[in-house]
Design a protein around this motif. Structure first.
Motif, PDB file in Angstrom:
ATOM      1  N   SER A 175      41.899  40.122  48.451  1.00 29.27           N
ATOM      2  CA  SER A 175      42.021  40.091  50.114  1.00 29.27           C
ATOM      3  C   SER A 175      43.276  39.730  50.604  1.00 29.27           C
ATOM      4  CB  SER A 175      40.897  38.930  50.416  1.00 29.27           C
ATOM      5  OG  SER A 175      41.569  37.789  49.865  1.00 29.27           O
ATOM      6  N   ASN A 181      44.267  42.195  53.324  1.00 28.67           N
ATOM      7  CA  ASN A 181      43.899  41.818  54.740  1.00 28.67           C
ATOM      8  C   ASN A 181      44.257  40.610  55.459  1.00 28.67           C
ATOM      9  OD1 ASN A 181      42.276  44.517  54.894  1.00 28.67           O
ATOM     10  ND2 ASN A 181      40.934  43.417  53.482  1.00 28.67           N
ATOM     11  N   THR A 192      38.118  37.221  53.955  1.00 30.17           N
ATOM     12  CA  THR A 192      37.139  37.649  53.074  1.00 30.17           C
ATOM     13  C   THR A 192      35.775  38.536  53.466  1.00 30.17           C
ATOM     14  OG1 THR A 192      35.597  35.553  53.751  1.00 30.17           O
ATOM     15  CG2 THR A 192      37.041  35.274  51.854  1.00 30.17           C
TER      16      THR A 192
END
Length: 502
Positions: A454, A457, A461
């Motif tokens: 993750s 990003n 999540t």
């Protein structure tokens, strides 16, 4: 075909009607026209034509006003009267043809030009107009022949050289285009505008160096002519020679300070190059001369914001709103500034005003959805995003609204979303917490230190439901408020630092 100009008959009128009487009519017509009262101007113009039934100027002026008002049949009648009174009137035939062309009556436009060419003692202008019309009709051979015929009659017809060269360019005849401009300069060696146009032809051909050489020749011939520097500036900007463009436009500003188009271009160039103070100074100079220039004022607000002076940027936007209350752009920009300051309620008020102007603005609905969701009013947020999707006219807004709507649906379904940073040791996790306490950005830290996928990003999540993740992880999330950061949380994967998003 060129659009007619209101001024074309002014020089004619005084030769066609008693001077004092004509001036009285003209003064009244001009007063009405300057106030946008076209119907009142037409009424006076009709009286003028009735009082001077044999005046070419009176009927020509009436025809021009009819054309401006969109009353094209009446304009045709007026211009036909002009050529009836004076069969050799070049301007009468030209403007009659222009109105026919505007009506889509191409054969009648050509016929009017043919008659004028046959009856006028000076047909060069009408030949050039017929050439332009043939060019628009996709008949370059006929256009070239007419331009050549016009130049045969008037070797000083500068505009015809330019148009003929561009016609050659349109059919891919580069050498002929250059030869035309060289021929024009040979016949008119001191004509600065022809030098400038020659530079424009080279520019149209992508011959940048030759274009610069032509413009330099024009500058040497007329060092105090602002039109030369004007053309040089715009050409230079197009080929991204920004130093030359800036210098040229600065020269125009000094020679012709009322050329607001160039000053606006210069202001935008200053801003693009990060010279915000110079850009602001230029825009303020424009607004001194044209205080109602709201587009310039809007750009001025953007420059203040780029400079970091948010307060002055907002002041300029509020001035735009007060001067043009039905223009939606300053409302939307002002609301975004409030959002950037986390003044959600103020932004909401501005967006509601924007919706009163345009209830179908998808961007406004999308941003109102964000405001409603920030207030926890998810039903209103959902409706706003759905409206944004329904009204969206571009893929970006549609995609954004769809993503936001999915988030709201997930929240209403009880799903959670967090950012987290996963590291191998408790010591590393504690160091992350220390960095967060020092106000470092969570997403940036996740990208730099997290060992979880993750990290790409910013540690997000995505949405998850209860039972999707490890119980200890979920238990820690449930204890957090939105935007609150956990302590160190241990799971079999390692050590986490968690920030709840919703």
């Amino acid at each position: 075909m060129k659009r007619w100009m209101l001024c074309f008959v002014w020089g004619m009128i005084f030769f066609q009607a008693p001077v004092v009487d004509a001036r009285d009519f003209l003064k009244e017509i001009e007063a009405h026209y300057s106030e946008g009262k076209i119907d009142d101007a037409l009424e006076v113009a009709r009286a003028f034509a009735e009082a001077h039934a044999d005046s070419v100027g009176a009927h020509g002026f009436l025809g021009t006003l009819y054309a401006e008002a969109g009353q094209l049949d009446a304009a045709v009648a007026a211009f036909q009267k002009v050529v009836e009174i004076k069969p050799g009137s070049v301007r009468g035939y030209r403007d009659l043809a222009l109105v026919f062309a505007r009506q889509g009556k191409i054969s009648q436009a050509l016929s009017a030009l043919d008659r004028g060419i046959g009856q006028s003692d000076e047909p060069a202008l009408l030949l050039a107009e017929r050439a332009s019309l043939n060019s628009d009709l996709g008949k370059p051979r006929e256009a070239i022949a007419d331009f050549e015929a016009a130049l045969k009659r008037r070797s000083d017809f500068i505009e015809a050289y330019q148009s003929l060269a561009l016609t050659h360019i349109a059919v891919g005849d580069t050498l002929s285009a250059i030869a035309v401009m060289d021929r024009g300069l040979a016949a008119n060696p001191d004509n600065v505008m022809l030098m400038v146009n020659r530079g424009g032809v080279f520019h149209a051909l992508g011959m940048t160096q030759q274009s610069f050489s032509a413009y330099r020749q024009a500058v040497e011939a007329a060092p105090e002519d602002p039109s030369v520097y004007r053309a040089l500036g715009f050409m230079s900007a197009e080929v991204e020679s920004l130093d030359i463009a800036q210098t040229a436009w600065e020269k125009v500003r000094d020679l012709a300070p009322d050329d607001l188009e160039v000053r606006d271009a210069l202001a935008q160039l200053y801003a693009a190059r990060g010279n915000f103070d110079a850009s602001i100074g230029e825009m303020l100079g424009i607004l001194e001369r044209a205080p109602d220039g709201n587009l310039v004022r809007f750009r001025l607000a953007e420059v203040y914001v780029a400079k970091g002076d948010i307060a002055q940027g907002k002041t300029e936007l509020l001035t735009c709103i007060s001067r043009a209350p039905r223009w939606i752009a300053p409302y939307k920009r002002l609301a975004l500034l409030y959002l950037g300051e986390e003044k959600v309620d103020s932004a909401g008020v501005i967006y509601e005003k924007a919706l009163a102007i345009d209830p179908k603005d998808a961007e406004v609905h999308n941003n109102l959805g964000f405001i409603y969701s920030a207030r926890g009013d998810f039903d209103k947020a959902r409706r706003a995003y759905e409206t944004a999707m329904a009204e969206s006219k571009d893929a970006s807004t549609l995609r954004d609204a769809q993503g936001n709507l999915d988030i709201i649906k997930s929240i209403q379904a009880g799903k959670m979303r967090v950012r987290h940073i996963l590291v191998k040791t408790e010591i590393e996790a504690q160091e992350i917490l220390n960095k967060l306490k020092a106000r470092e950005d969570f997403a940036a830290l996740a990208r730099s230190y997290s060992i979880d996928p993750s990290k790409e990003n910013g540690g997000s999540t995505g949405f998850f439901s209860k039972g999707d993740l490890h119980p200890d992880f979920e238990a820690a999330v449930m204890k957090l408020k939105p935007n609150e950061v956990s302590g160190v949380v241990k799971t079999p994967l390692g050590y986490h630092v968690i920030m709840r998003v919703n």
